[in-house]
Design an enzyme around this catalytic site. Sequence first.
Site, mmCIF file in Angstrom:
data_model
loop_
_atom_site.group_PDB
_atom_site.id
_atom_site.type_symbol
_atom_site.label_atom_id
_atom_site.label_comp_id
_atom_site.label_asym_id
_atom_site.label_seq_id
_atom_site.Cartn_x
_atom_site.Cartn_y
_atom_site.Cartn_z
ATOM 1 N N ASP A 46 0.838 -1.199 0.000
ATOM 2 C CA ASP A 46 0.000 0.000 0.000
ATOM 3 C C ASP A 46 0.871 1.247 0.000
ATOM 4 O O ASP A 46 1.655 1.471 0.923
ATOM 5 C CB ASP A 46 -0.905 0.000 1.241
ATOM 6 C CG ASP A 46 -1.787 1.236 1.316
ATOM 7 O OD1 ASP A 46 -2.942 1.154 0.887
ATOM 8 O OD2 ASP A 46 -1.316 2.282 1.804
ATOM 9 N N TYR A 51 2.924 10.062 -0.557
ATOM 10 C CA TYR A 51 4.022 9.496 0.215
ATOM 11 C C TYR A 51 5.374 9.755 -0.453
ATOM 12 O O TYR A 51 6.410 9.661 0.213
ATOM 13 C CB TYR A 51 3.857 7.987 0.394
ATOM 14 C CG TYR A 51 2.640 7.533 1.139
ATOM 15 C CD1 TYR A 51 1.802 8.435 1.797
ATOM 16 C CD2 TYR A 51 2.300 6.178 1.183
ATOM 17 C CE1 TYR A 51 0.673 7.988 2.468
ATOM 18 C CE2 TYR A 51 1.186 5.731 1.862
ATOM 19 C CZ TYR A 51 0.364 6.642 2.494
ATOM 20 O OH TYR A 51 -0.760 6.200 3.148
ATOM 21 N N LYS A 76 -2.996 5.857 -4.084
ATOM 22 C CA LYS A 76 -4.077 6.789 -3.753
ATOM 23 C C LYS A 76 -3.886 8.129 -4.447
ATOM 24 O O LYS A 76 -2.758 8.588 -4.634
ATOM 25 C CB LYS A 76 -4.138 7.015 -2.232
ATOM 26 C CG LYS A 76 -4.146 5.738 -1.410
ATOM 27 C CD LYS A 76 -4.139 6.026 0.081
ATOM 28 C CE LYS A 76 -3.778 4.792 0.882
ATOM 29 N NZ LYS A 76 -2.328 4.487 0.845
ATOM 30 N N HIS A 109 -7.769 9.663 -1.563
ATOM 31 C CA HIS A 109 -7.059 9.622 -0.290
ATOM 32 C C HIS A 109 -7.845 10.250 0.868
ATOM 33 O O HIS A 109 -7.846 9.714 1.981
ATOM 34 C CB HIS A 109 -5.702 10.312 -0.449
ATOM 35 C CG HIS A 109 -4.668 9.849 0.512
ATOM 36 N ND1 HIS A 109 -3.337 9.812 0.212
ATOM 37 C CD2 HIS A 109 -4.755 9.382 1.789
ATOM 38 C CE1 HIS A 109 -2.650 9.344 1.254
ATOM 39 N NE2 HIS A 109 -3.494 9.087 2.225
#
Length: 274
Positions: A46, A51, A76, A109
Amino acid sequence: MTSAPNVTLNNGVTMPQLGFGVFQVPDDATTAAVSSALEAGYRSIDTAAIYGNERGTGKALATSGLAREELFVTTKLWNEDQGTGRAPAAFDASLDKLGLDHVDLYLIHWPTPARDLYVETYKALEKILAGGRVRAIGVSNFQVPHLRRLMEHTGITPAVNQVELHPGLQQAELRAFHAEHSIATEAWSPLAQGAVLGDEAIVRIAAAHGVTPAQTVLRWHLQLGNIVIPKSVTPARIRQNLDVFGFTLTDAEMADIAGLDRGLRTGPDPDTLN
């Protein structure tokens, strides 16, 4: 090597119930962490655009020697890329960084309600799904009112809602809504960033089973039916977090953990983050 059982999503796609998360892992450290996870037996990874480690994740996938169909990859869409004008290009960018021709699960998200774009954004995800470059679509951090509105104005019920969920924030109302509408519950921050691991009940139950407090909490998630994505960059802990299928919590122990709910958020409030 341990492997996690699969859960079947509402569109028939199967997904490992226990996966590996890479939130807050720097891109240059992600390749090694994901490689360790894959070697340990994880098959679900994931990540997310925000990120900043999709590229590092992709490198680990590419060098793993595993067939693509053995892997389940989630990413996401970030808040600033919501809307029909930006979401398709953001999806393309994620695929490019991951080095993949498709992802298995694509999530919005955050609902970012003040932007008021999540309905049209989800419709864009429905088009991506129809195009075959994602196998399932869903959301993250959506509350019940957000889900109700989404389902009233779109054609596909989300396969997954990934939310903060741990013994300190058990989300009972949301989990009940998910169950009613066949939405899988996926827990991020499943250990509350360690904040629940010293709770007396967790420590006592862990000792009774000869496991760690973290393993106890992950087992609790699994017995509730949650999908869970613990994160670590330490190979021994990565393996340990997957080693949670050799014991079962009793009904009394599950009830003890249920009593730890205290509205403890470690992350933002979905109703106010924009």
